[in-house]
Design an enzyme around this catalytic site. Structure first.
Site, PDB file in Angstrom:
ATOM      1  N   GLU A  27      44.097  37.602  33.226  1.00 45.44           N
ATOM      2  CA  GLU A  27      42.977  38.530  33.434  1.00 45.44           C
ATOM      3  C   GLU A  27      42.234  38.745  32.116  1.00 45.44           C
ATOM      4  OE1 GLU A  27      41.130  40.319  35.263  1.00 45.44           O
ATOM      5  OE2 GLU A  27      42.046  40.707  37.218  1.00 45.44           O
ATOM      6  N   ASN A 156      37.404  47.341  38.885  1.00 48.94           N
ATOM      7  CA  ASN A 156      37.411  46.007  38.308  1.00 48.94           C
ATOM      8  C   ASN A 156      36.194  45.801  37.415  1.00 48.94           C
ATOM      9  OD1 ASN A 156      39.334  43.818  38.321  1.00 48.94           O
ATOM     10  ND2 ASN A 156      39.572  44.236  40.502  1.00 48.94           N
ATOM     11  N   ASP A 202      36.272  40.606  41.770  1.00 48.17           N
ATOM     12  CA  ASP A 202      37.239  40.974  40.737  1.00 48.17           C
ATOM     13  C   ASP A 202      36.482  41.181  39.430  1.00 48.17           C
ATOM     14  OD1 ASP A 202      39.592  41.236  39.163  1.00 48.17           O
ATOM     15  OD2 ASP A 202      40.688  39.861  40.443  1.00 48.17           O
TER      16      ASP A 202
END
Length: 291
Positions: A27, A156, A202
């Site tokens: 991420e 997000n 996301d």
């Protein structure tokens, strides 16, 4: 009065796998010259990864969770841990705990960014994904905390237009990317920007022309939308869980994409790898945290 011309679709290069499948849940990629290139997180391992020029990846453990990171204006860096923030004073220094934002063990940090005034956006999510259990916080240079958005489920990607007048944001379960006006440093007039027909929105990033690139988790894609919400480009990756994207390289025309194999019973061999693709329009330089 004639119709305005449709946006010209952008082109992208071939998708390149940059690393092995190193991450369980990759991420938060960030490119910063202050630390010499790209960093991202293996979030649930609590590790920060750094890509070296020779392709080697360094790994630094910072806690139970490493959610997102940004450079600091003094050349150090900040990282969001499970429920708080840690800071280092040097580009390659080990971050030390700064403070926790809450004490509820059912909620963790998830994704964040920096606003046009150098304040940190820190988004959260509940481990059980209970609707409305998360928040988007703002942290100023002195550590003062403000709730920007209550009633969030999975906070997000968040990023600004080049002129700083718009902010784009994903609360993943809504299935949308939303846009705010930024007025005197505050987010106002929230409205839908794009409702996605595949995957789950996301991480996102905004390029130097104001185009919005959104990682669509579960669909194995990153899509680029014009400021008028027209689809301009789509990058298809060989893994389902595309989590976040950012621009890097000396000309900021390398789009880096992180991926995950979280909770997959049959993950693809490349799930958890870092990918890269060349694009037409460069990204924006990273904004540093003033704290």
């Amino acid at each position: 009065m004639g119709d305005s011309a449709a946006p010209t679709p952008m082109t992208t290069g071939e998708v390149e796998q940059v690393t092995d499948a190193l991450c369980y849940h990759g991420e938060g990629p960030v490119w910063s010259p202050t630390w010499g290139g790209l960093r991202w997180v293996d979030m649930l391992a609590g590790d920060v990864l750094s890509l070296r020029e020779d392709g080697h990846v360094d790994r630094m453990h910072v806690g139970a969770v490493a959610a997102f990171l940004r450079p600091r204006t003094d050349a150090g860096w900040v990282v969001a841990t499970e429920r708080g923030l840690a800071r280092a004073d040097e580009p390659h220094g080990i971050p030390l705990p700064w403070f926790d934002l809450w004490d509820d063990p059912s909620v963790r940090m998830n994704e964040g960014g920096v606003d046009g005034l150098g304040r940190l956006w820190a988004g959260t999510m509940g481990y059980d994904r209970v609707p409305g259990s998360a928040r988007l916080y703002r942290v100023d240079r002195a550590g003062c905390v403000t709730v920007v958005l209550p009633d969030v489920t999975i906070s997000n990607g968040i990023d600004l237009s080049p002129d700083g007048r718009l902010a784009y944001y994903d609360d993943t379960p809504t299935g949308r990317t939303d846009v705010f006006d930024v007025v005197d440093g505050e987010l106002v007039n929230r409205r839908p920007f794009v409702t996605h027909d595949v995957g789950h929105p996301d991480g996102l990033t905004v390029d130097s022309a104001g185009n919005v690139w959104v990682a669509l988790n579960g669909a194995g894609r990153v899509r680029c939308f014009s400021p008028q919400a027209e689809l301009l480009a789509e990058v298809t990756l060989p893994v389902r869980l595309t989590t976040a994207c950012t621009f890097g390289g000396d000309d900021l025309r390398d789009l880096y994409v992180t991926t995950s194999r979280e909770n997959l019973e049959d993950p693809e061999p490349q799930a958890g790898a870092l990918f890269r693709v060349r694009v037409d329009v460069p990204g924006q330089p990273v904004r540093a945290f003033a704290g």
